[in-house]
Design a protein around this motif. Structure first.
Motif, PDB file in Angstrom:
ATOM      1  N   THR A   9      64.985  17.212  71.698  1.00 17.58           N
ATOM      2  CA  THR A   9      65.971  16.324  71.096  1.00 17.58           C
ATOM      3  C   THR A   9      66.793  15.681  72.208  1.00 17.58           C
ATOM      4  O   THR A   9      67.246  16.374  73.127  1.00 17.58           O
ATOM      5  N   CYS A  10      66.992  14.379  72.110  1.00 18.56           N
ATOM      6  CA  CYS A  10      67.783  13.644  73.101  1.00 18.56           C
ATOM      7  C   CYS A  10      69.228  14.149  73.071  1.00 18.56           C
ATOM      8  O   CYS A  10      69.827  14.264  71.998  1.00 18.56           O
ATOM      9  N   ALA A  11      69.787  14.445  74.223  1.00 22.12           N
ATOM     10  CA  ALA A  11      71.148  14.959  74.329  1.00 22.12           C
ATOM     11  C   ALA A  11      72.195  13.900  74.004  1.00 22.12           C
ATOM     12  O   ALA A  11      73.352  14.232  73.760  1.00 22.12           O
ATOM     13  N   SER A  12      71.805  12.631  73.950  1.00 18.65           N
ATOM     14  CA  SER A  12      72.753  11.563  73.665  1.00 18.65           C
ATOM     15  C   SER A  12      72.661  11.090  72.219  1.00 18.65           C
ATOM     16  O   SER A  12      73.635  11.157  71.482  1.00 18.65           O
ATOM     17  N   CYS A  13      71.490  10.656  71.786  1.00 18.88           N
ATOM     18  CA  CYS A  13      71.364  10.058  70.450  1.00 18.88           C
ATOM     19  C   CYS A  13      70.862  11.035  69.393  1.00 18.88           C
ATOM     20  O   CYS A  13      70.944  10.754  68.207  1.00 18.88           O
ATOM     21  N   GLY A  14      70.334  12.170  69.810  1.00 18.93           N
ATOM     22  CA  GLY A  14      69.860  13.160  68.854  1.00 18.93           C
ATOM     23  C   GLY A  14      68.489  12.897  68.274  1.00 18.93           C
ATOM     24  O   GLY A  14      68.023  13.646  67.425  1.00 18.93           O
ATOM     25  N   ARG A  15      67.820  11.841  68.738  1.00 17.39           N
ATOM     26  CA  ARG A  15      66.468  11.552  68.245  1.00 17.39           C
ATOM     27  C   ARG A  15      65.452  12.419  68.970  1.00 17.39           C
ATOM     28  O   ARG A  15      65.689  12.925  70.058  1.00 17.39           O
ATOM     29  N   GLN A  16      64.289  12.556  68.351  1.00 18.19           N
ATOM     30  CA  GLN A  16      63.242  13.382  68.930  1.00 18.19           C
ATOM     31  C   GLN A  16      62.596  12.687  70.125  1.00 18.19           C
ATOM     32  O   GLN A  16      62.340  11.491  70.098  1.00 18.19           O
ATOM     33  N   ILE A  17      62.355  13.466  71.177  1.00 17.69           N
ATOM     34  CA  ILE A  17      61.661  12.973  72.369  1.00 17.69           C
ATOM     35  C   ILE A  17      60.258  13.545  72.320  1.00 17.69           C
ATOM     36  O   ILE A  17      60.078  14.764  72.364  1.00 17.69           O
ATOM     37  N   ALA A  18      59.281  12.694  72.214  1.00 20.34           N
ATOM     38  CA  ALA A  18      57.884  13.141  72.193  1.00 20.34           C
ATOM     39  C   ALA A  18      57.382  13.291  73.631  1.00 20.34           C
ATOM     40  O   ALA A  18      57.742  12.516  74.516  1.00 20.34           O
ATOM     41  N   TRP A  19      56.567  14.304  73.831  1.00 22.81           N
ATOM     42  CA  TRP A  19      55.992  14.555  75.154  1.00 22.81           C
ATOM     43  C   TRP A  19      55.148  13.357  75.570  1.00 22.81           C
ATOM     44  O   TRP A  19      54.413  12.781  74.773  1.00 22.81           O
ATOM     45  N   ARG A  20      55.283  12.978  76.828  1.00 25.96           N
ATOM     46  CA  ARG A  20      54.465  11.906  77.394  1.00 25.96           C
ATOM     47  C   ARG A  20      53.759  12.448  78.626  1.00 25.96           C
ATOM     48  O   ARG A  20      54.332  13.231  79.381  1.00 25.96           O
ATOM     49  N   ARG A  21      52.582  12.001  78.825  1.00 29.36           N
ATOM     50  CA  ARG A  21      51.799  12.475  79.961  1.00 29.36           C
ATOM     51  C   ARG A  21      52.512  12.231  81.286  1.00 29.36           C
ATOM     52  O   ARG A  21      52.469  13.067  82.190  1.00 29.36           O
ATOM     53  N   ALA A  22      53.211  11.107  81.377  1.00 26.80           N
ATOM     54  CA  ALA A  22      53.922  10.776  82.611  1.00 26.80           C
ATOM     55  C   ALA A  22      55.008  11.807  82.929  1.00 26.80           C
ATOM     56  O   ALA A  22      55.406  11.962  84.086  1.00 26.80           O
ATOM     57  N   TRP A  23      55.499  12.505  81.912  1.00 26.83           N
ATOM     58  CA  TRP A  23      56.537  13.504  82.117  1.00 26.83           C
ATOM     59  C   TRP A  23      55.956  14.899  82.303  1.00 26.83           C
ATOM     60  O   TRP A  23      56.692  15.878  82.354  1.00 26.83           O
TER      61      TRP A  23
END
Length: 129
Positions: A9-23
């Protein structure tokens, strides 16, 4: 490179962060969904909105809901010109509280994923039991 991970979960907006290969190598350090959220971060006003949501819910019977506009009014003031700018931050505060396991977001009486909510929402405490 590692495989897909659990969403965060994004610490700012609270939306879900999906895993990305670049990360892949840095997934443990990812806290924000975008550069905009990284720049903005949660502020004292955001924490005040979270507290207002929890306080409003605590003052109501278990199972009762509030509209995020009630928290916006509690923080921004009674007149519409002063509280209206706090509406999206109030929704973001509700999303962060969902991620923390404190509240649920409802739409049409159904609990939904806060990242997908569009339009009017209601917030209630997580039922215990």
């Amino acid at each position: 490179m590692t495989g897909p991970r659990e969403p965060k979960t994004c610490a700012s907006c609270g939306r879900q962060i999906a895993w990305r290969r670049a990360w892949g190598r840095d997934w443990e350090q990812v806290r924000y969904c975008s550069q905009s959220c990284r720049t903005r971060r949660a502020t004292g006003v955001d924490r005040a909105l979270e507290r207002a949501i929890l306080d409003l819910l605590a003052a109501r019977p278990r199972g009762a809901t509030i509209c995020p506009s009630e928290a916006a009014r509690a923080v921004g003031g009674a007149d519409e010109a002063s509280w209206r700018p706090f509406m999206e931050p109030a929704r973001a505060a509700a999303r962060r509280l969902v991620a923390g396991g404190h509240v649920e977001i409802l739409q049409g009486g159904q609990v939904l994923d806060p990242s997908t909510a569009r339009g009017p929402i209601w917030v209630r405490r997580v039922p215990r039991g």
